[in-house]
Design a protein around this motif. Sequence first.
Motif: not given
Length: 235
Positions: A154-180
């Motif tokens: 997901v890319t925000a208006k300011d250009g920062s990027v968040t990479n979201l890693y969701y479990d393929t079975e439960s769809f719970l968020l397991k990891k989040e990597v934020h880059e600005n």
Amino acid sequence: MKLLTTAITICSVFAAHQTAFSQSTNETKAKEIIEKAIDTTGGKDLLSSIKTLYTKSSTVMDGRNVNYITKEMAPNMGSFEIEYQGRIVYRSWFDGKTGYETVNGEKKVADQEEFKDKLDRKYIMNEIAYLDPSLYKAEFVGTDQENKLQLVKVTAKDGSVTNLYYDTESFLLKKEVHENPAKGSFSTTLCTEYKKYGDLNYCSKTTLRSENGDQVMTLLDLYYNKNIRKSDFKF
């Protein structure tokens, strides 16, 4: 020559169409994954209804046991406190327009660059915000079959990027990597446990990874839509 030019034009149009189709497909799949994540954490109605959120977590900072306390109020007010031995030793907060902080008991206006991303906030729960095209562009990147994770960027208006890693079975968020890129900042957050708080399924154990080592936070308390007022964010 004319036939060659026509052929090149047709190929270019076809390639552009295929690229647009691929981007549209990736956006659709990304939104589907996020919507499933919303369903598994409580549903769109619940997450959209959350207008205030309080959390208190325990962790270790500089060898000391401390608590982190956050308060949020829609659309964009929030505060962060560090509690040590029952006393607030640091506080920063945003009243919707301006950011402040208290250090050694002294209140002052903080560096506004640290609060720049607060100006565009509309929602408490991030997944609801990710579905708003005026705030974010969501794209499906791929599936990590070995670790059973689906990556959505997901890319925000300011250009920062968040990479979201969701479990393929439960769809719970397991990891989040934020880059600005503008700030040259990078952070990784792991969610290892989830727990129900009322009707909300929320990450209860978080690991923050950095060059200085991992920091583990355990959620002690969480409640929403109560006991938070606008006056909590006044200077």
